[in-house]
Design an enzyme around this catalytic site. Sequence first.
Site, PDB file in Angstrom:
ATOM      1  N   GLY A   9      19.224 -23.054  14.451  1.00 46.53           N
ATOM      2  CA  GLY A   9      17.982 -23.870  14.510  1.00 46.53           C
ATOM      3  C   GLY A   9      16.994 -23.502  13.631  1.00 46.53           C
ATOM      4  O   GLY A   9      15.718 -23.025  13.786  1.00 46.53           O
ATOM      5  N   ALA A  10      17.573 -23.321  12.273  1.00 49.89           N
ATOM      6  CA  ALA A  10      16.441 -22.675  11.273  1.00 49.89           C
ATOM      7  C   ALA A  10      15.987 -23.658  10.089  1.00 49.89           C
ATOM      8  O   ALA A  10      15.338 -23.196   9.034  1.00 49.89           O
ATOM      9  CB  ALA A  10      17.228 -21.410  10.609  1.00 49.89           C
ATOM     10  N   ASN A  86      18.698 -19.196  18.253  1.00 46.36           N
ATOM     11  CA  ASN A  86      17.305 -19.656  18.252  1.00 46.36           C
ATOM     12  C   ASN A  86      17.121 -21.204  18.407  1.00 46.36           C
ATOM     13  O   ASN A  86      16.208 -21.775  19.043  1.00 46.36           O
ATOM     14  CB  ASN A  86      16.715 -19.146  16.892  1.00 46.36           C
ATOM     15  CG  ASN A  86      15.342 -20.014  16.726  1.00 46.36           C
ATOM     16  OD1 ASN A  86      14.252 -19.540  17.171  1.00 46.36           O
ATOM     17  ND2 ASN A  86      15.536 -21.154  15.864  1.00 46.36           N
ATOM     18  N   TYR A 151      14.239 -26.337  31.303  1.00 45.16           N
ATOM     19  CA  TYR A 151      14.184 -25.137  30.261  1.00 45.16           C
ATOM     20  C   TYR A 151      14.002 -23.784  30.827  1.00 45.16           C
ATOM     21  O   TYR A 151      14.694 -22.807  30.250  1.00 45.16           O
ATOM     22  CB  TYR A 151      12.839 -25.630  29.544  1.00 45.16           C
ATOM     23  CG  TYR A 151      12.417 -24.849  28.254  1.00 45.16           C
ATOM     24  CD1 TYR A 151      12.952 -25.047  27.130  1.00 45.16           C
ATOM     25  CD2 TYR A 151      11.371 -24.018  28.406  1.00 45.16           C
ATOM     26  CE1 TYR A 151      12.798 -24.613  26.010  1.00 45.16           C
ATOM     27  CE2 TYR A 151      11.082 -23.144  27.154  1.00 45.16           C
ATOM     28  CZ  TYR A 151      11.816 -23.378  25.922  1.00 45.16           C
ATOM     29  OH  TYR A 151      11.359 -22.763  24.973  1.00 45.16           O
ATOM     30  N   ALA A 154      17.213 -22.688  31.933  1.00 44.70           N
ATOM     31  CA  ALA A 154      18.284 -22.228  30.411  1.00 44.70           C
ATOM     32  C   ALA A 154      17.528 -20.907  30.062  1.00 44.70           C
ATOM     33  O   ALA A 154      18.416 -19.977  29.614  1.00 44.70           O
ATOM     34  CB  ALA A 154      18.051 -23.337  29.554  1.00 44.70           C
ATOM     35  N   LYS A 155      16.335 -20.574  29.956  1.00 44.17           N
ATOM     36  CA  LYS A 155      15.930 -19.510  29.179  1.00 44.17           C
ATOM     37  C   LYS A 155      16.052 -18.263  30.050  1.00 44.17           C
ATOM     38  O   LYS A 155      16.474 -17.156  29.476  1.00 44.17           O
ATOM     39  CB  LYS A 155      14.468 -19.613  28.866  1.00 44.17           C
ATOM     40  CG  LYS A 155      14.317 -20.525  27.629  1.00 44.17           C
ATOM     41  CD  LYS A 155      14.909 -20.411  26.435  1.00 44.17           C
ATOM     42  CE  LYS A 155      14.460 -20.889  25.162  1.00 44.17           C
ATOM     43  NZ  LYS A 155      15.194 -20.802  23.957  1.00 44.17           N
TER      44      LYS A 155
HETATM   45  P1  NAP Z   1      11.152 -26.539  16.389  1.00 45.14           P
HETATM   46  O1  NAP Z   1      10.189 -26.183  15.549  1.00 45.14           O
HETATM   47  O2  NAP Z   1      11.371 -27.685  17.170  1.00 45.14           O
HETATM   48  O3  NAP Z   1      12.651 -26.183  15.634  1.00 45.14           O
HETATM   49  C1  NAP Z   1      14.003 -26.257  16.586  1.00 45.14           C
HETATM   50  C2  NAP Z   1      15.142 -25.835  15.442  1.00 45.14           C
HETATM   51  O4  NAP Z   1      16.125 -25.948  16.337  1.00 45.14           O
HETATM   52  C3  NAP Z   1      15.192 -26.705  14.488  1.00 45.14           C
HETATM   53  O5  NAP Z   1      15.614 -26.287  13.124  1.00 45.14           O
HETATM   54  C4  NAP Z   1      16.354 -27.907  14.905  1.00 45.14           C
HETATM   55  O6  NAP Z   1      17.247 -28.472  14.040  1.00 45.14           O
HETATM   56  C5  NAP Z   1      17.049 -26.656  15.578  1.00 45.14           C
HETATM   57  N1  NAP Z   1      17.968 -27.390  16.853  1.00 45.14           N
HETATM   58  C6  NAP Z   1      17.400 -28.002  17.769  1.00 45.14           C
HETATM   59  N2  NAP Z   1      18.634 -28.432  18.497  1.00 45.14           N
HETATM   60  C7  NAP Z   1      19.894 -28.042  17.784  1.00 45.14           C
HETATM   61  C8  NAP Z   1      21.112 -28.026  17.971  1.00 45.14           C
HETATM   62  N3  NAP Z   1      21.812 -28.813  19.087  1.00 45.14           N
HETATM   63  N4  NAP Z   1      21.902 -27.502  17.066  1.00 45.14           N
HETATM   64  C9  NAP Z   1      21.373 -26.804  15.862  1.00 45.14           C
HETATM   65  N5  NAP Z   1      20.058 -26.523  15.991  1.00 45.14           N
HETATM   66  C10 NAP Z   1      19.150 -27.335  16.491  1.00 45.14           C
HETATM   67  O7  NAP Z   1      11.451 -25.347  17.706  1.00 45.14           O
HETATM   68  P2  NAP Z   1      10.894 -23.829  17.819  1.00 45.14           P
HETATM   69  O8  NAP Z   1       9.349 -23.860  18.253  1.00 45.14           O
HETATM   70  O9  NAP Z   1      10.803 -23.308  16.485  1.00 45.14           O
HETATM   71  O10 NAP Z   1      11.613 -23.030  18.602  1.00 45.14           O
HETATM   72  C11 NAP Z   1      12.831 -22.392  18.142  1.00 45.14           C
HETATM   73  C12 NAP Z   1      13.312 -21.510  19.526  1.00 45.14           C
HETATM   74  O11 NAP Z   1      12.065 -20.650  20.301  1.00 45.14           O
HETATM   75  C13 NAP Z   1      13.858 -22.626  20.700  1.00 45.14           C
HETATM   76  O12 NAP Z   1      14.700 -21.795  21.300  1.00 45.14           O
HETATM   77  C14 NAP Z   1      12.638 -22.698  21.604  1.00 45.14           C
HETATM   78  O13 NAP Z   1      13.242 -22.842  22.926  1.00 45.14           O
HETATM   79  C15 NAP Z   1      11.892 -21.108  21.586  1.00 45.14           C
HETATM   80  N6  NAP Z   1      10.733 -21.201  21.895  1.00 45.14           N
HETATM   81  C16 NAP Z   1       9.565 -21.612  21.408  1.00 45.14           C
HETATM   82  C17 NAP Z   1       8.417 -21.546  21.379  1.00 45.14           C
HETATM   83  C18 NAP Z   1       7.352 -22.164  20.958  1.00 45.14           C
HETATM   84  O14 NAP Z   1       5.872 -22.242  21.595  1.00 45.14           O
HETATM   85  N7  NAP Z   1       7.162 -22.707  19.813  1.00 45.14           N
HETATM   86  C19 NAP Z   1       7.959 -20.616  22.577  1.00 45.14           C
HETATM   87  C20 NAP Z   1       9.134 -19.962  23.465  1.00 45.14           C
HETATM   88  C21 NAP Z   1      10.431 -20.282  22.892  1.00 45.14           C
HETATM   89  P3  NAP Z   1      16.796 -29.889  13.311  1.00 45.14           P
HETATM   90  O15 NAP Z   1      15.362 -30.118  13.420  1.00 45.14           O
HETATM   91  O16 NAP Z   1      17.580 -29.772  11.998  1.00 45.14           O
HETATM   92  O17 NAP Z   1      17.545 -30.846  14.313  1.00 45.14           O
END
Ligand code: NAP
Length: 240
Positions: A9-10, A86, A151, A154-155
């Site tokens: 997810g990068a 991630n 969510y 899962a987490k």
């Molecule tokens: P984001 O900006 O929406 O990015 C999500 C990334 O995950 C994107 O690169 C997306 O790829 C990829 N992705 C989603 N579903 C996928 C799948 N089935 N297979 C492969 N790649 C997939 O989200 P983020 O905020 O950076 O979140 C990253 C991680 O941190 C997640 O696990 C999220 O639950 C966790 N998190 C985030 C926050 C927050 O406040 N932002 C807080 C706590 C935890 P594409 O766009 O190319 O589809």
Amino acid sequence: MSQIALITGASKGIGAAISLQLAKDGYNIWLNYRSDDEGAEKVAAAIRAKGQECTLLKFDVADEEAAENVLGPLLEKEVPYIVVNNAGFARDSIMMMMDSNDWNSVLQVHLNGFFNVTKPVVSRMLRKRTGRIINIASTSGETGVAGQTNYCAAKAGLIGATRSLAMEVAKRNILVNAVTPGFIETDMLSKLPVDQIKAQIPLKRLGSPEEVAGVVSFLCSDKASYITGQTIAVNGGIYT
Ligand code: NAP
């Protein structure tokens, strides 16, 4: 030759920041994403500009066969030193309104995604007797949040899996930890009332993806060689 870090997810957000930080730390990057070709290409270009290699791996981490098809041939030749699980998304609604697709897809991306990517790599790490696995969980998985039963389940599950796997592989010098971000400024927060949220955070601001990446970098470094099975919070003090 540089060692390899595989980050799921990068193509944007936290995963992109982790990839750039680990490239800065001297790793070649295997960069997984699902759909955003342009975003992934941009991150790859920035990694190459730092002098590291970047291999784009486009697959859905929830799809076991797709993960095996992409990772299998690569793992015959090389084994990453680091895996960062991630990839993920949220599908929020109160449970009364939640359909089974929202429930299943969120569990699948976080939990099956962790299994589908980690299992083929860790079996090879065991033979090499070295490696680091970092799982990006969430404060939500520690506190529970109304509107996020899927969510949070899962987490919280990912935190449990982190502890269990850490115990299984510690004797082969593979360290497994979770990082729990709070509110981090990425696309994931785009629909949330950010000003109200900031008021509730002791540091009175959102976190940056780079602040999460810094902790991942530390957990992958020699400085963290006695840390395993832990959950490290990066949340501005919102949950202690
Ligand atoms: P984001 O900006 O929406 O990015 C999500 C990334 O995950 C994107 O690169 C997306 O790829 C990829 N992705 C989603 N579903 C996928 C799948 N089935 N297979 C492969 N790649 C997939 O989200 P983020 O905020 O950076 O979140 C990253 C991680 O941190 C997640 O696990 C999220 O639950 C966790 N998190 C985030 C926050 C927050 O406040 N932002 C807080 C706590 C935890 P594409 O766009 O190319 O589809």
